[in-house]
Write an enzyme that holds these catalytic residues in place. Structure first.
Site, PDB file in Angstrom:
ATOM      1  N   LEU A  93       4.001  50.491  27.043  1.00  0.00           N
ATOM      2  CA  LEU A  93       5.060  51.359  27.565  1.00  0.00           C
ATOM      3  C   LEU A  93       6.474  50.980  27.138  1.00  0.00           C
ATOM      4  CD1 LEU A  93       3.618  52.148  31.112  1.00  0.00           C
ATOM      5  CD2 LEU A  93       3.470  53.484  29.004  1.00  0.00           C
ATOM      6  N   ILE A  96       8.817  50.239  20.548  1.00  0.00           N
ATOM      7  CA  ILE A  96       8.578  49.231  19.508  1.00  0.00           C
ATOM      8  C   ILE A  96       9.846  49.130  18.655  1.00  0.00           C
ATOM      9  CG2 ILE A  96       7.154  48.635  17.507  1.00  0.00           C
ATOM     10  CD1 ILE A  96       5.567  48.599  20.063  1.00  0.00           C
ATOM     11  N   ASN A 110      -1.097  54.325  17.144  1.00  0.00           N
ATOM     12  CA  ASN A 110      -1.000  54.554  18.586  1.00  0.00           C
ATOM     13  C   ASN A 110      -2.064  55.570  18.974  1.00  0.00           C
ATOM     14  OD1 ASN A 110       0.140  54.497  21.250  1.00  0.00           O
ATOM     15  ND2 ASN A 110       1.174  56.434  20.808  1.00  0.00           N
ATOM     16  N   HIS A 112      -2.785  58.556  21.780  1.00  0.00           N
ATOM     17  CA  HIS A 112      -2.137  59.378  22.797  1.00  0.00           C
ATOM     18  C   HIS A 112      -3.209  60.249  23.463  1.00  0.00           C
ATOM     19  CE1 HIS A 112       1.257  61.278  24.778  1.00  0.00           C
ATOM     20  NE2 HIS A 112       0.570  62.397  24.672  1.00  0.00           N
TER      21      HIS A 112
HETATM   22  C1  GRF Z   1      -4.818  55.645  27.343  1.00  0.00           C
HETATM   23  O1  GRF Z   1      -5.200  56.865  27.905  1.00  0.00           O
HETATM   24  C2  GRF Z   1      -4.003  55.843  26.102  1.00  0.00           C
HETATM   25  O2  GRF Z   1      -4.237  57.036  25.451  1.00  0.00           O
HETATM   26  C3  GRF Z   1      -2.599  55.865  26.646  1.00  0.00           C
HETATM   27  O3  GRF Z   1      -2.601  54.946  27.697  1.00  0.00           O
HETATM   28  C4  GRF Z   1      -3.897  54.869  28.265  1.00  0.00           C
HETATM   29  C5  GRF Z   1      -4.259  53.417  28.351  1.00  0.00           C
HETATM   30  O4  GRF Z   1      -5.437  53.239  29.100  1.00  0.00           O
HETATM   31  N1  GRF Z   1      -1.653  55.698  25.607  1.00  0.00           N
HETATM   32  P1  GRF Z   1      -6.131  51.819  29.198  1.00  0.00           P
HETATM   33  O5  GRF Z   1      -5.075  50.836  29.713  1.00  0.00           O
HETATM   34  O6  GRF Z   1      -6.604  51.460  27.825  1.00  0.00           O
HETATM   35  O7  GRF Z   1      -7.250  51.988  30.168  1.00  0.00           O
END
Ligand code: GRF
Length: 199
Positions: A93, A96, A110, A112
């Protein structure tokens, strides 16, 4: 059999539960011939679920503050020490820093949890994405794996996969469907990037 030194080293950056990190680590650990190996998990939160998961699976964890993440004199030696060739963001979060994007140009990806460009951009992460998808009565959603460019969700798309939704699906149901897709595709996409690097 590949020796550890033949394998492309991956760092996973994550801030949350880390279910993707775990799926990726397990995938690469499951075969001696896997082309890559997760050598490091980087997080900005010492209490994130990903820390416990990585420790349990025997993967090194680096917990960094925002200023450490933004400091090339901290980050580049850290990546070098672990021989990192590919960076996989999985629910990370923090922004970068440009120096890292530049250093890993074409080698930072990444994931998404939507079919970009739908439900991307500012504030669109985690449950916010799934709530928006349900709110818009979408009949399908999916995942996007893309290269990281300086405009976060706008790098070249490497893979999209979709899943159908039913009108009764809650945001939690959508999240579960999306996670299933992520856990299947993300490790495999990373394996193909590792193979490309070793040829
Ligand atoms: C995932 O859904 C990913 O697409 C998003 O954040 C979530 C992370 O989930 N960017 P986790 O921590 O891997 O369970």
């Amino acid at each position: 059999m590949k020796t550890t030194s033949d394998k492309t080293k991956i760092a996973i950056f994550a801030s949350g539960s880390g279910s993707n990190a775990e799926a990726i680590i397990r995938y690469f650990n499951s075969s001696a011939d896997a082309p890559g190996q997760v050598a490091l998990v980087v997080t900005n939160r010492a209490d994130a679920g990903v820390v416990e998961r990585a420790r349990r699976l025997g993967v090194a964890v680096a917990t960094l503050t925002r200023s450490e993440l933004n400091d090339a004199a901290v980050m580049l030696p850290l990546m070098e020490r672990h021989g990192i060739e590919i960076i996989a963001l999985a629910g990370f979060l923090m922004m970068i820093p440009p120096f890292l994007i530049e250093r890993y140009d074409g080698r930072m990806v990444n994931i998404h949890p939507s079919l970009l460009p739908k439900y991307g951009g500012k504030g669109m992460y985690g449950r916010h994405v799934h709530e928006a998808v349900v709110g818009a009565r979408e009949t399908e959603t999916g995942i996007t794996i893309h290269l990281v460019s300086e405009r976060y969700d706008e790098g070249a798309i490497l893979l999209q996969a979709r899943v159908g939704l039913s009108p009764t699906d809650t945001p939690a149901d959508v999240a579960a469907k999306v996670h299933e897709l992520e856990h299947h595709h993300y490790p495999r996409l990373l394996a193909s990037l590792c193979l490309r690097r070793s040829h």
